[in-house]
Every structure is written in C-alpha cells, then in structure tokens.
Design an enzyme around this catalytic site. Sequence first.
Site, PDB file in Angstrom:
ATOM      1  N   SER A   1       1.356  -9.374  12.395  1.00  0.00           N
ATOM      2  CA  SER A   1       0.493 -10.385  13.021  1.00  0.00           C
ATOM      3  C   SER A   1       0.099 -11.436  11.990  1.00  0.00           C
ATOM      4  O   SER A   1      -0.207 -12.562  12.342  1.00  0.00           O
ATOM      5  CB  SER A   1      -0.769  -9.731  13.571  1.00  0.00           C
ATOM      6  OG  SER A   1      -1.626  -9.328  12.518  1.00  0.00           O
ATOM      7  N   PHE A   2       0.097 -11.047  10.707  1.00  0.00           N
ATOM      8  CA  PHE A   2      -0.357 -11.888   9.606  1.00  0.00           C
ATOM      9  C   PHE A   2      -1.811 -12.305   9.828  1.00  0.00           C
ATOM     10  O   PHE A   2      -2.271 -13.303   9.295  1.00  0.00           O
ATOM     11  CB  PHE A   2       0.559 -13.098   9.389  1.00  0.00           C
ATOM     12  CG  PHE A   2       1.981 -12.693   9.121  1.00  0.00           C
ATOM     13  CD1 PHE A   2       2.352 -12.178   7.881  1.00  0.00           C
ATOM     14  CD2 PHE A   2       2.956 -12.794  10.104  1.00  0.00           C
ATOM     15  CE1 PHE A   2       3.662 -11.784   7.633  1.00  0.00           C
ATOM     16  CE2 PHE A   2       4.271 -12.401   9.869  1.00  0.00           C
ATOM     17  CZ  PHE A   2       4.613 -11.903   8.625  1.00  0.00           C
TER      18      PHE A   2
ATOM     19  N   GLY B   1      -4.195  -9.383  10.490  1.00  0.00           N
ATOM     20  CA  GLY B   1      -4.879  -8.103  10.583  1.00  0.00           C
ATOM     21  C   GLY B   1      -4.412  -7.291  11.778  1.00  0.00           C
ATOM     22  O   GLY B   1      -3.369  -7.560  12.373  1.00  0.00           O
TER      23      GLY B   1
ATOM     24  N   ASP C   1      10.373   5.464  -2.810  1.00  0.00           N
ATOM     25  CA  ASP C   1      11.568   6.242  -3.128  1.00  0.00           C
ATOM     26  C   ASP C   1      12.311   6.628  -1.852  1.00  0.00           C
ATOM     27  O   ASP C   1      13.549   6.645  -1.819  1.00  0.00           O
ATOM     28  CB  ASP C   1      11.209   7.499  -3.921  1.00  0.00           C
ATOM     29  CG  ASP C   1      10.775   7.198  -5.342  1.00  0.00           C
ATOM     30  OD1 ASP C   1      11.062   6.095  -5.849  1.00  0.00           O
ATOM     31  OD2 ASP C   1      10.123   8.076  -5.950  1.00  0.00           O
TER      32      ASP C   1
ATOM     33  N   MET D   1       0.837  -1.200   0.000  1.00  0.00           N
ATOM     34  CA  MET D   1       0.000   0.000   0.000  1.00  0.00           C
ATOM     35  C   MET D   1       0.872   1.251   0.000  1.00  0.00           C
ATOM     36  O   MET D   1       0.366   2.363  -0.074  1.00  0.00           O
ATOM     37  CB  MET D   1      -0.912   0.014   1.224  1.00  0.00           C
ATOM     38  CG  MET D   1      -1.938  -1.078   1.229  1.00  0.00           C
ATOM     39  SD  MET D   1      -2.922  -0.910   2.717  1.00  0.00           S
ATOM     40  CE  MET D   1      -3.822  -2.445   2.667  1.00  0.00           C
TER      41      MET D   1
END
Length: 189
Positions: free
Chosen positions: A124-125, A127, A72, A65
């Site tokens: 957390s994988f 959420g 950059d 995201m």
Amino acid sequence: QGKYKKEHAILMYLETIKSFVSGAVYNSVELTVTSATGTSVHKASKFNLNARIGGNDWTYAGDTMTGFKRLDNVFDLLSDVIFNEVDGDYIETGLWRGGSSIFAKAVLTVLEPNSTRMSYVCDSFAGLPPGKRSLDNGDRNWDNTPYLEIPATVVANNFIKYGMLDSNVVFAKGFFNETMPQLSPHIEK
C-alpha cells in the site's frame, strides 16, 4: 579453483547485501526498535544481533524487518528455482522498505545474470489496512502505526541505492484486494 572463487565471491556479495538490508552492518550504531501500535512513538534499544538473526525485532537503519534466517530462506528458495530451471517470477506482498525484495533481486542478478524474471513488489506504501478487530484483538491499531508507512519513493530509492532497480521490477501500489486482481493478468507464470 576459478569456479570456487566465483561461488565464494557471490556468497560474500550476498552476505554483504544481507548485512546492509538487515541493518546488522551498522553494529553498535544500529538499534532494535520495539513495535508500538497506534502511535508514532517507538522504543529504541541496543541492537540485538540474535533477535535480528531470527527476525524478532524491527531495524532502525536497515531496509527489512526480515531476519537473517528468512533472508537465507529466500536465497535457498530462489537458488532451487534457478538451478532446477523452474519458470516464474518473484513477488513480495507487503514489503515495508523493500529490503527482502532487494535481496531477492540481488540473488536473481548474481545466480541468473541474464534473467528475464520479473520482480513484483506490492504494498500500500501507506501502512496497513484496518484489521478485523472482531476476529483478533491483536489486529488493533496496526493501521495507525506510522513506522510502517513507507512511501513508494523511499522504496524505489532503496532499490536504486543497491543498484537493483531495472525494467524487471514492477511496483504495485494499493491494498492487496485492490492490486492483486489488476496484477494477475500480467503474471504469466
């Protein structure tokens, strides 16, 4: 001129990685996803490159995201660390599909080919944790947003997809209050 060609090739490689992890490479088939908390239904609309550059939308097909400007910045910071021979490792805390860490690993790989720097990828994988709703109403329902729940296997496969998974990539699974105390003794610099 050979040095210029090598530098140009490195920059073009990193621009390619950036285009893939951001989803921008998919152009008209990419979508902008609008966040909706507390639901598995999200609104998708026509891809907006300007929003993606600024990191102001969520990708549908990409792996981060993080917008171009922040990617950059990752490049600039890692370049500065490498060229000024600053010791230390890389850590990202909260990585969704892993694209920013993948991009960072690509930067380390091309700018410091024999690097022994570790890349710590922490999430957390599953959420987000419940927010402090009493502190900020904006924290409501982010913990019930399935779009943000990306399993570690998906992230690991994304590292593999880009050729960036190696023994210097360490996954730390759990919420930060659980993982950081356990991880801190392993981080030397």
